[in-house]
Design an enzyme around this catalytic site. Structure first.
Site, mmCIF file in Angstrom:
data_model
loop_
_atom_site.group_PDB
_atom_site.id
_atom_site.type_symbol
_atom_site.label_atom_id
_atom_site.label_comp_id
_atom_site.label_asym_id
_atom_site.label_seq_id
_atom_site.Cartn_x
_atom_site.Cartn_y
_atom_site.Cartn_z
ATOM 1 N N CYS A 145 51.448 41.443 33.092
ATOM 2 C CA CYS A 145 51.968 42.211 34.225
ATOM 3 C C CYS A 145 52.674 41.268 35.216
ATOM 4 C CB CYS A 145 50.844 43.018 34.875
ATOM 5 S SG CYS A 145 51.441 44.355 35.914
ATOM 6 N N GLU B 122 43.321 43.226 29.312
ATOM 7 C CA GLU B 122 42.000 42.899 29.885
ATOM 8 C C GLU B 122 41.292 44.145 30.406
ATOM 9 O OE1 GLU B 122 44.774 42.592 31.388
ATOM 10 O OE2 GLU B 122 44.599 42.771 33.566
ATOM 11 N N HIS C 264 47.979 46.056 30.266
ATOM 12 C CA HIS C 264 46.823 45.238 30.626
ATOM 13 C C HIS C 264 45.756 45.216 29.525
ATOM 14 C CE1 HIS C 264 47.673 44.355 34.892
ATOM 15 N NE2 HIS C 264 48.348 45.491 34.868
#
Lengths: 239, 87
Positions: free
Chosen positions: A86, A205, A203
């Site tokens: 990002c 994560e 994302h």
């Protein structure tokens, strides 16, 4: 495998990245403050998401001159792994460590939702552990994620297999521009020509553990974990 | 002696400018049917000390190339005025 997560003023996914690396994958991971000039001896440097320097001027434009960035660039030049997620992707593009640029989303809105990603190349360090999984699901959360590069640059990237992830549309196809943000050729994630620097807007994560996989997936989506594991395996095999 | 650089940063011709398109639609709605295109960029004023115009021009160009514009997607141009108060 050792990893460093760079913390910039305005980073907000730094703890998530550290948590996934350390607690989910058992990696020896630590934070590195942006004012440091040297990196600890690590295999992987992660530039996390957020709004570094308040996105002043352009997202990532100021962060690329943070003191730590010279060490990150040197780490990349040595052929070691760098992963920008990002805002981290925006910073790597601004720094010229990845080709192209990330512009304001086509529809002007901040987008925050799950997306489906088509895996284009399973030979890269980032995507090699996706195995037979050609479609991954994980969230995006960005206002400036419209990938752009000139026609010549796009040809070169496609020719060298640098496009790793593309947004899938509702009809299961990749659009000429992505419906989510207007990205050229549906581009969601890329790597440099050397194959050691990676950037993606979604994302991983935030989709690495069953507990936070999201209700849309019965709370069991861990697709993002596969990408981190790819980098981990790459670092381990390089030793 | 000092200079004022008036810097214009604009999206390159091959880059879609959705904000500009939205404003063009707005102008059409207001009755300005003659409007064929709007492109939105950024305007900066940078004051710099020194008396050497060539050196100042070189500096502003470097600032634009390294930070103020992203030349992958933006063009820049600027005017350099000697500041009246310092003449």
């Amino acid at each position: 495998m050792k990893a460093a997560v760079v913390v910039l003023p305005g980073s907000n996914c730094d703890h998530d990245c550290l948590h996934v690396l350390r607690d989910v994958l058992g990696v020896d991971a630590r934070f590195v403050w942006h004012k440091e000039r040297e990196l600890p001896p690590v295999d992987l440097v992660v530039l996390p998401g957020g709004f570094s320097y308040g996105d002043a001027l352009r997202a990532g434009a100021i962060a690329r001159f943070a003191p730590i960035m010279e060490a990150v660039a040197a780490h990349a030049r040595r052929g070691a792994l760098v992963f920008g997620i990002c805002n981290g992707f925006q910073i790597l593009a601004e720094a010229g460590l990845l080709p192209g640029a990330l512009l304001r989303n086509r529809d002007q809105h901040f987008v925050c939702q799950d997306v489906r990603l088509q895996v284009e190349h399973v030979e890269s360090a980032l995507t090699r552990t996706t195995g037979g999984r050609h479609i991954l699901t994980m969230p995006v959360a960005h206002g400036e994620g419209r990938y752009h590069i000139d026609a010549e640059g796009l040809r070169r990237m496609e020719g060298q297999g640098q496009v790793l992830l593309r947004y899938l549309e509702d009809d299961d196809r990749v659009g000429e521009v992505a419906g989510i943000n207007g990205s050229l050729a549906g581009i969601a994630g890329i790597m440099n020509a050397e194959g050691n620097v990676f950037g993606m807007m979604p994302h991983p994560e935030r989709a690495a553990e069953p507990l936070v996989g999201g209700p849309a997936h019965g709370g069991s989506n861990t697709d993002g974990r596969l990408l981190f594991e790819g980098l981990l395996h790459d670092a381990e095999s390089a030793r | 002696m000092a200079f004022l650089a008036r810097i214009y940063v604009t999206p390159r011709a091959d880059v879609l400018d959705p904000q500009g398109n939205a404003v063009a639609h707005g102008l059409h709605s207001l009755g300005f049917g003659e409007v064929t295109e709007v492109r939105i960029g950024r305007y900066l004023e940078v004051r710099i000390g020194g008396s050497d115009r060539a050196a100042a021009t070189e500096q502003v160009t470097a600032m634009c190339e390294r930070l103020l514009a992203n030349t992958v997607v933006e063009d820049f141009r600027f005017e350099l005025d000697a500041l009246a108060s310092d003449r």
